[in-house]
Write an enzyme that holds these catalytic residues in place. Structure first.
Site, PDB file in Angstrom:
ATOM      1  N   GLY A   1      -1.763   7.212   1.067  1.00  0.00           N
ATOM      2  CA  GLY A   1      -2.222   7.266   2.459  1.00  0.00           C
ATOM      3  C   GLY A   1      -1.190   6.841   3.494  1.00  0.00           C
ATOM      4  N   ILE A   2      -1.586   5.893   4.335  1.00  0.00           N
ATOM      5  CA  ILE A   2      -0.756   5.471   5.467  1.00  0.00           C
ATOM      6  C   ILE A   2       0.540   4.822   4.984  1.00  0.00           C
ATOM      7  CG2 ILE A   2      -0.664   3.854   7.420  1.00  0.00           C
ATOM      8  CD1 ILE A   2      -3.782   4.297   7.637  1.00  0.00           C
TER       9      ILE A   2
ATOM     10  N   GLY B   1       0.831  -1.204   0.000  1.00  0.00           N
ATOM     11  CA  GLY B   1       0.000   0.000   0.000  1.00  0.00           C
ATOM     12  C   GLY B   1       0.860   1.246   0.000  1.00  0.00           C
TER      13      GLY B   1
ATOM     14  N   ASP C   1       2.626  -2.124  -4.393  1.00  0.00           N
ATOM     15  CA  ASP C   1       1.277  -1.582  -4.621  1.00  0.00           C
ATOM     16  C   ASP C   1       0.814  -2.017  -6.001  1.00  0.00           C
ATOM     17  OD1 ASP C   1      -1.115   0.231  -4.677  1.00  0.00           O
ATOM     18  OD2 ASP C   1      -0.142   1.104  -2.919  1.00  0.00           O
TER      19      ASP C   1
ATOM     20  N   TYR D   1     -16.020  -5.299   5.123  1.00  0.00           N
ATOM     21  CA  TYR D   1     -14.797  -4.607   5.572  1.00  0.00           C
ATOM     22  C   TYR D   1     -14.552  -4.876   7.068  1.00  0.00           C
ATOM     23  CZ  TYR D   1     -11.477  -0.803   6.470  1.00  0.00           C
ATOM     24  OH  TYR D   1     -10.388  -0.063   6.871  1.00  0.00           O
TER      25      TYR D   1
HETATM   26  P1  NAI Z   1      -5.446   4.411   0.670  1.00  0.00           P
HETATM   27  O1  NAI Z   1      -6.583   4.042  -0.212  1.00  0.00           O
HETATM   28  O2  NAI Z   1      -4.929   5.783   0.660  1.00  0.00           O
HETATM   29  O3  NAI Z   1      -4.223   3.413   0.415  1.00  0.00           O
HETATM   30  C1  NAI Z   1      -4.404   2.037   0.234  1.00  0.00           C
HETATM   31  C2  NAI Z   1      -3.367   1.523  -0.739  1.00  0.00           C
HETATM   32  O4  NAI Z   1      -3.558   0.113  -0.896  1.00  0.00           O
HETATM   33  C3  NAI Z   1      -3.485   2.151  -2.129  1.00  0.00           C
HETATM   34  O5  NAI Z   1      -2.238   2.644  -2.567  1.00  0.00           O
HETATM   35  C4  NAI Z   1      -3.979   0.998  -2.986  1.00  0.00           C
HETATM   36  O6  NAI Z   1      -3.527   1.041  -4.343  1.00  0.00           O
HETATM   37  C5  NAI Z   1      -3.412  -0.207  -2.253  1.00  0.00           C
HETATM   38  N1  NAI Z   1      -4.166  -1.392  -2.640  1.00  0.00           N
HETATM   39  C6  NAI Z   1      -5.506  -1.562  -2.600  1.00  0.00           C
HETATM   40  N2  NAI Z   1      -5.844  -2.735  -3.133  1.00  0.00           N
HETATM   41  C7  NAI Z   1      -4.694  -3.335  -3.529  1.00  0.00           C
HETATM   42  C8  NAI Z   1      -4.406  -4.556  -4.172  1.00  0.00           C
HETATM   43  N3  NAI Z   1      -5.377  -5.406  -4.564  1.00  0.00           N
HETATM   44  N4  NAI Z   1      -3.117  -4.860  -4.429  1.00  0.00           N
HETATM   45  C9  NAI Z   1      -2.127  -4.006  -4.080  1.00  0.00           C
HETATM   46  N5  NAI Z   1      -2.347  -2.831  -3.472  1.00  0.00           N
HETATM   47  C10 NAI Z   1      -3.618  -2.491  -3.203  1.00  0.00           C
HETATM   48  O7  NAI Z   1      -5.962   4.028   2.123  1.00  0.00           O
HETATM   49  P2  NAI Z   1      -5.285   4.183   3.577  1.00  0.00           P
HETATM   50  O8  NAI Z   1      -6.232   4.953   4.397  1.00  0.00           O
HETATM   51  O9  NAI Z   1      -3.879   4.575   3.500  1.00  0.00           O
HETATM   52  O10 NAI Z   1      -5.398   2.666   4.049  1.00  0.00           O
HETATM   53  C11 NAI Z   1      -4.294   1.922   4.527  1.00  0.00           C
HETATM   54  C12 NAI Z   1      -4.805   0.884   5.485  1.00  0.00           C
HETATM   55  O11 NAI Z   1      -5.406   1.539   6.591  1.00  0.00           O
HETATM   56  C13 NAI Z   1      -5.876  -0.031   4.899  1.00  0.00           C
HETATM   57  O12 NAI Z   1      -5.630  -1.351   5.311  1.00  0.00           O
HETATM   58  C14 NAI Z   1      -7.153   0.504   5.522  1.00  0.00           C
HETATM   59  O13 NAI Z   1      -8.136  -0.490   5.614  1.00  0.00           O
HETATM   60  C15 NAI Z   1      -6.653   0.954   6.867  1.00  0.00           C
HETATM   61  N6  NAI Z   1      -7.509   1.903   7.556  1.00  0.00           N
HETATM   62  C16 NAI Z   1      -7.785   3.123   7.007  1.00  0.00           C
HETATM   63  C17 NAI Z   1      -8.602   4.001   7.683  1.00  0.00           C
HETATM   64  C18 NAI Z   1      -8.956   5.342   7.123  1.00  0.00           C
HETATM   65  O14 NAI Z   1      -9.817   6.027   7.710  1.00  0.00           O
HETATM   66  N7  NAI Z   1      -8.352   5.782   6.046  1.00  0.00           N
HETATM   67  C19 NAI Z   1      -9.190   3.663   8.985  1.00  0.00           C
HETATM   68  C20 NAI Z   1      -8.816   2.365   9.472  1.00  0.00           C
HETATM   69  C21 NAI Z   1      -8.009   1.526   8.769  1.00  0.00           C
END
Ligand code: NAI
Length: 256
Positions: free
Chosen positions: A12-13, A8, A32, A151
């Site tokens: 984001g994170i 990822g 990613d 989710y």
């Molecule tokens: P984001 O959407 O900004 O980043 C997620 C990344 O994962 C993206 O770069 C995306 O391309 C990658 N990704 C998604 N599906 C994929 C796949 N099939 N293969 C390879 N890469 C893939 O989201 P964020 O917020 O940075 O999320 C990071 C983690 O934090 C996730 O696990 C999310 O569930 C978790 N999270 C996020 C929260 C929020 O409020 N944003 C709250 C709680 C947990």
């Protein structure tokens, strides 16, 4: 320098964590879908297997840490495919490399959503390691109008897998701390657009109350992950750490 794989990494994170680790001198292998050192779709077995192989190649057979951030919050079976099997298979695939490192560490990203109502049949199939059954049950949930449970189910299953796996011979026995950070609402591209819609923002704020400092920036979650995979963490394992502005304590109350 330590070699750390981060999934990822493009957003984001994960992206914030990559920037933080590189700034402190670590070598990072980003994974990613489209923009990364290793481009792989972690919802498929092919993508997971290739990701493991390419991370091993890029790290020249050495890996000090893995952080699985990649995830999707869609009310769709893909949430189970990426958030549970995409994480577990990748960690299991990279575990032998970690076990060979002097001070290996692993961390994943859970969610406060893991404490919300779940689809128990999806979770049971995940914990049986039966991806086909989990995806079938997930499709049934969507058809039954309960796609919103997928989710939370994926994150609850991940937390339960972690608590079991962390204390086994494979992880604790091999000297590898394995922990999770569970955020509340983070201002990343995943959640930020939701908050622009007044009605959706109200739903989110009621579901995830954050009395301490409100929504978190991605770097806040990255900092917690960074400590979990640092060499300073010698004795914490099997823990799901809520970095959520007090949401979990508010929702679940004082009992621990
Ligand atoms: P984001 O959407 O900004 O980043 C997620 C990344 O994962 C993206 O770069 C995306 O391309 C990658 N990704 C998604 N599906 C994929 C796949 N099939 N293969 C390879 N890469 C893939 O989201 P964020 O917020 O940075 O999320 C990071 C983690 O934090 C996730 O696990 C999310 O569930 C978790 N999270 C996020 C929260 C929020 O409020 N944003 C709250 C709680 C947990």
């Amino acid at each position: 320098t330590r070699r750390i794989a981060v999934t990822g990494s493009a957003s984001g994170i994960g992206k914030a964590l990559v920037e933080m680790l590189r700034a402190q001198g670590d070598t990072v292998i980003g994974v990613d879908r489209d923009t990364a050192d290793v481009r792989a779709d972690l919802s498929t077995d092919e993508g997971r297997t290739r990701a493991v192989a390419e991370v091993a190649d890029l790290g020249a057979g050495r890996l000090d840490g893995v952080v699985a951030c990649a995830g999707v919050s869609l009310p769709d079976p893909i949430a189970v495919g990426v958030n549970y099997f995409g994480v577990v298979r990748l960690l299991e695939g990279l575990r032998p490399l970690l076990a060979a490192a002097p001070q290996p560490r692993a961390a994943v990203v859970g969610s406060i959503a893991g404490t919300q109502p779940v689809d128990q049949a999806v979770i049971d199939a995940c914990l049986r390691d039966d991806e086909q059954a989990a995806l079938e049950r997930a499709r049934a949930a969507v058809e039954g109008g309960a796609g919103f449970r997928l989710y939370p189910s994926s994150k609850s299953a991940l937390a339960q897998w972690l608590r079991r796996a962390a204390v086994t011979a494979d992880w604790a026995g091999a000297g590898i701390p394995l922990n999770a950070v569970a955020p509340g609402v983070v201002l990343s591209p995943m959640a930020a657009p939701l908050l622009e819609d007044e009605a959706m923002k109200k739903v989110v704020d009621e579901a995830v109350p954050m009395p301490l400092n409100g929504y978190a920036e991605p770097g806040v979650i990255a900092a917690a992950l960074g400590w979990l995979i640092s060499t300073g963490n010698t004795h914490m394992t099997g823990q799901v750490i809520y970095v959520d502005g007090g949401a979990e304590a508010t929702l679940r109350g004082p009992e621990v």
